[in-house]
Design a protein around this motif. Structure first.
Motif, PDB file in Angstrom:
ATOM      1  N   ILE A  16       0.850  -1.186   0.000  1.00 44.05           N
ATOM      2  CA  ILE A  16       0.000   0.000   0.000  1.00 44.05           C
ATOM      3  C   ILE A  16       0.889   1.241   0.000  1.00 44.05           C
ATOM      4  N   ILE A  17       0.608   2.158  -0.927  1.00 46.21           N
ATOM      5  CA  ILE A  17       1.376   3.402  -1.001  1.00 46.21           C
ATOM      6  C   ILE A  17       0.428   4.583  -1.196  1.00 46.21           C
ATOM      7  N   ARG A  18       0.956   5.762  -1.074  1.00 46.01           N
ATOM      8  CA  ARG A  18       0.178   6.981  -1.304  1.00 46.01           C
ATOM      9  C   ARG A  18       0.003   7.168  -2.812  1.00 46.01           C
ATOM     10  N   LEU A  19      -1.102   7.742  -3.198  1.00 47.69           N
ATOM     11  CA  LEU A  19      -1.401   7.954  -4.616  1.00 47.69           C
ATOM     12  C   LEU A  19      -0.299   8.786  -5.282  1.00 47.69           C
ATOM     13  N   ARG A  20       0.245   9.740  -4.550  1.00 49.49           N
ATOM     14  CA  ARG A  20       1.348  10.564  -5.065  1.00 49.49           C
ATOM     15  C   ARG A  20       2.540   9.682  -5.434  1.00 49.49           C
ATOM     16  N   ASP A  50      -5.712  17.429  -3.128  1.00 52.42           N
ATOM     17  CA  ASP A  50      -6.685  16.784  -2.239  1.00 52.42           C
ATOM     18  C   ASP A  50      -6.587  15.266  -2.216  1.00 52.42           C
ATOM     19  N   VAL A  51      -6.022  14.667  -3.243  1.00 51.09           N
ATOM     20  CA  VAL A  51      -6.003  13.205  -3.326  1.00 51.09           C
ATOM     21  C   VAL A  51      -4.598  12.605  -3.246  1.00 51.09           C
ATOM     22  N   GLU A  52      -3.572  13.430  -3.146  1.00 50.09           N
ATOM     23  CA  GLU A  52      -2.194  12.941  -3.157  1.00 50.09           C
ATOM     24  C   GLU A  52      -1.879  11.935  -2.059  1.00 50.09           C
ATOM     25  N   VAL A  56      -3.461   3.578  -1.787  1.00 54.36           N
ATOM     26  CA  VAL A  56      -3.931   2.646  -2.819  1.00 54.36           C
ATOM     27  C   VAL A  56      -2.963   1.466  -2.891  1.00 54.36           C
ATOM     28  N   PRO A  57      -3.399   0.362  -3.469  1.00 60.32           N
ATOM     29  CA  PRO A  57      -2.442  -0.730  -3.702  1.00 60.32           C
ATOM     30  C   PRO A  57      -1.388  -0.256  -4.701  1.00 60.32           C
TER      31      PRO A  57
END
Length: 169
Positions: A16-20, A50-52, A56-57
């Protein structure tokens, strides 16, 4: 770019990592591919602040971008463009990977759509898409949506939507 791509792919064993971070990985991948294909590939990447930080997998974008490149742009003699756009839309996160490549015939598109709706994307038609679909399904417990649009000669767009709050899944 290659070092960053491998480093993010390994990510100390974390799934799992950040979307950024996911987007940075894809930018590294695209930079490598751009060097490989020279003038055949251009791309644009955008992510809203706002979404960074959403989790997410890992490796959900790279297979979509790889599909856009190999099935959409590479076959076109003049090359093409890949646009990755990640934003907040109607209270959900929206990830869009769009190319102006070859596109798909209606039968292939319908087969992919049917497979996604049933959770049965064929490995022979799209191993990468099946992998992304399975990982999103597990992570979001089914609380996500994937839509594919395509037109022969115009390109393909894969859109993923999911809640901004995993507690609402």
């Amino acid at each position: 770019a290659l070092t960053h791509f491998f480093k993010t792919g390994l990510n100390n064993g974390k799934d799992i990592i950040r979307l950024r971070e996911e987007l940075e990985n894809v930018e590294s991948y695209l930079t490598i591919q751009q060097l490989r294909y020279k003038s055949k590939l251009t791309f644009f990447v955008y992510i809203e602040k706002d979404v960074e930080e959403l989790e997410v997998p890992k490796l959900i974008l790279q297979p979509l971008v790889e599909n856009a490149l190999y099935h959409g742009i590479k076959p076109k003699e003049e090359g093409g463009f890949i646009d990755i756009h990640i934003c907040k839309e109607e209270g959900r996160a929206h990830i869009s990977v769009t190319d102006d490549g070859c596109g798909m015939e209606w039968q292939m598109l319908q087969s992919l759509r049917d497979g996604i709706s049933k959770g049965e994307v064929s490995r022979e038609h799209s191993y990468g898409l099946k992998n992304v679909d399975e990982r999103l399904r597990l992570f979001f417990k089914g609380g996500y949506e994937m839509k594919i649009e395509s037109s022969p000669g115009l390109g393909t767009s894969v859109n993923i939507y999911f809640s901004l709050d995993r507690n609402n899944i």
